[in-house]
Design an enzyme around this catalytic site. Structure first.
Site, mmCIF file in Angstrom:
data_model
loop_
_atom_site.group_PDB
_atom_site.id
_atom_site.type_symbol
_atom_site.label_atom_id
_atom_site.label_comp_id
_atom_site.label_asym_id
_atom_site.label_seq_id
_atom_site.Cartn_x
_atom_site.Cartn_y
_atom_site.Cartn_z
ATOM 1 N N TYR A 1 -10.315 -0.480 11.477
ATOM 2 C CA TYR A 1 -11.574 -0.041 10.871
ATOM 3 C C TYR A 1 -12.034 -0.940 9.728
ATOM 4 C CZ TYR A 1 -8.031 2.352 7.977
ATOM 5 O OH TYR A 1 -6.923 2.642 7.209
ATOM 6 N N LYS A 2 -11.289 -1.999 9.431
ATOM 7 C CA LYS A 2 -11.709 -2.927 8.384
ATOM 8 C C LYS A 2 -12.438 -4.107 9.024
ATOM 9 C CE LYS A 2 -7.705 -1.634 5.518
ATOM 10 N NZ LYS A 2 -8.392 -0.723 4.574
ATOM 11 N N PHE B 1 0.858 -1.170 0.000
ATOM 12 C CA PHE B 1 0.000 0.000 0.000
ATOM 13 C C PHE B 1 0.905 1.234 0.000
ATOM 14 C CE2 PHE B 1 -2.791 3.175 1.977
ATOM 15 C CZ PHE B 1 -3.935 3.005 1.209
ATOM 16 N N ARG C 1 -13.097 -4.856 -6.526
ATOM 17 C CA ARG C 1 -12.656 -5.504 -5.299
ATOM 18 C C ARG C 1 -13.852 -5.748 -4.388
ATOM 19 N NH1 ARG C 1 -8.379 -3.113 -0.960
ATOM 20 N NH2 ARG C 1 -10.170 -1.778 -0.604
ATOM 21 N N ASP D 1 2.543 -5.847 8.168
ATOM 22 C CA ASP D 1 1.341 -5.021 8.112
ATOM 23 C C ASP D 1 0.144 -5.974 8.010
ATOM 24 O OD1 ASP D 1 -0.897 -3.548 7.235
ATOM 25 O OD2 ASP D 1 0.366 -2.043 6.256
#
Length: 400
Positions: free
Chosen positions: A226-227, A132, A375, A201
């Site tokens: 938050y995922k 990312f 996605r 990560d």
């Protein structure tokens, strides 16, 4: 009723964690399917009440007393211990707070300092070439700060790229675009064999699949909440520092909250013991306690059960796509073997952007990644098999 619709009903009927869906707010257009929990998890029903109490009573009435009487001060470690079993860690090794980017910086610079403490010739950082963007930016800054060379490497090529100069390796457990799950145990072992330190990560794996931080000897790790952990937009991230490394962990951000005596107001810094050493400044209490409430949805469910359902959901989605979507319209970028798959499916589609906008208009919410990737994230706590079948059917209609 089609065969796949019937199959979805049978799978939902046998779903052992289906009841968890009721613990989330899933309001929206009739028949809406939310497949973007890998970007922002759904709202757990208990969170609004908890936040109202924190704001109205703890802050509004108790005010400063809440730092002690409401447990505000100890929240980062307490919530870290709540996250720990979800990533395979014993208590006392995780602290919640700051953003993922800030924690990547702390972990990576800390890892380099650990390596250079015993090997002054270690002046190279390897970073996941598919990472990312923020992780890459942070790695570049960490390299400049520590006098290291930054070397982007494909995860599969890491073992061959390691050497005597390697100080630290920053890797993503799951590729955010394709959903590819990288081999954390093997790559960590290779990094250790080279005398370097591994930083992982976990943003796209924490809460979606077993990680095994302790079992596999991971040195440091970071992740967002938050995922798949459903902590809310911008909820605090977390930092893991393995217990036996905590006494040597030298954070590049030594704030007053990580001081051994934070209220002593000393001019000289003395790091605290344990996971507290990963703290920096005053915790963001409102989002911190919202996260704590959100984590209660994990009561009574294991990561292993979630992983089993995740694989079943993604298998079924791929089956439905194969049956419904016209041949040649999409290409699956996500690996088919279970050992190489996270909890999402990425499909390459020439007109992915417009297609995703039309899907969202019809109540099937996924997301688009430039330039041509559709996605879809599968959060087993609230996504069912009927959702999956409908998403594939609507996708086929839009591509037909």
């Amino acid at each position: 009723m089609s065969e796949l619709t019937q199959k979805a009903e049978k799978l939902d009927a046998g779903d052992e964690i289906a009841a968890k869906r009721a613990e989330f707010v899933l309001d929206g257009p009739e028949g809406a399917v939310y497949l973007d929990g890998n970007s922002l998890g759904a709202l757990p029903v208990a969170v609004p009440g908890r936040v109202a109490d924190v704001v109205g009573r703890q802050w509004g009435e108790m005010r400063i007393r809440s730092w002690t009487e409401s447990g505000w001060w100890t929240a980062p470690e307490r919530i870290g211990d709540r996250i720990a079993p979800l990533v395979g860690a014993a208590a006392g090794q995780i602290v919640a707070g700051d953003s993922t980017s800030v924690n990547v910086f702390k972990a990576l610079v800390g890892a380099v300092r650990l390596a250079q403490e015993t090997g002054p010739g270690r002046d190279e950082i390897l970073v996941d070439a598919t990472t990312f963007p923020t992780d890459g930016y942070i790695a570049g800054s960490a390299a400049r700060m520590t006098g290291c060379t930054l070397r982007p490497v494909e995860p599969s090529e890491v073992p061959g790229a390691l050497g005597e100069r390697t100080a630290a390796v920053l890797l993503n457990h799951v590729d955010y675009r394709t959903g590819r799950l990288h081999d954390l145990p093997a790559l960590t072992a290779a990094v250790h064999a080279a005398g370097a330190y591994a930083v992982w990560d976990l943003c796209h794996s924490a809460g979606a699949l077993p990680v095994g931080l302790d079992a596999h000897g991971v040195d440091l790790a970071v992740g967002c909440t938050y995922k798949y952990l459903n902590g809310g937009p911008g909820s605090p991230a977390f930092l893991y520092v393995r217990a036996d490394l905590q006494g040597r962990f030298d954070s590049p951000l030594p704030g007053w909250n990580s001081h051994a005596e934070p209220f002593g107001m000393r001019s000289e810094y003395a790091p605290a013991e344990g996971a507290v050493r990963g703290r920096v400044g005053t915790p963001d209490i409102l989002s911190m306690l919202a996260l704590e409430s959100a984590l209660e949805v994990w009561d009574g469910v294991t990561v292993e059960a979630v992983r089993a359902k995740s694989l079943a959901l993604t298998d079924f989605f791929l089956e439905c796509v194969g049956e419904y979507v016209p041949e040649g319209r999409v290409e699956c970028l996500t690996p088919l073997p279970h050992a190489e798959r996270g909890s999402q499916v990425a499909l390459r589609c020439a007109d992915a952007g417009p297609v995703m906008r039309r899907l969202i208009d019809r109540g099937v919410v996924g997301d688009f990644r430039h330039p041509d990737v559709l996605r879809f994230g599968f959060t087993p706590l609230y996504v069912g098999f009927a959702d999956v079948e409908r998403a594939a059917r609507v996708l086929a209609e839009e591509l037909g």
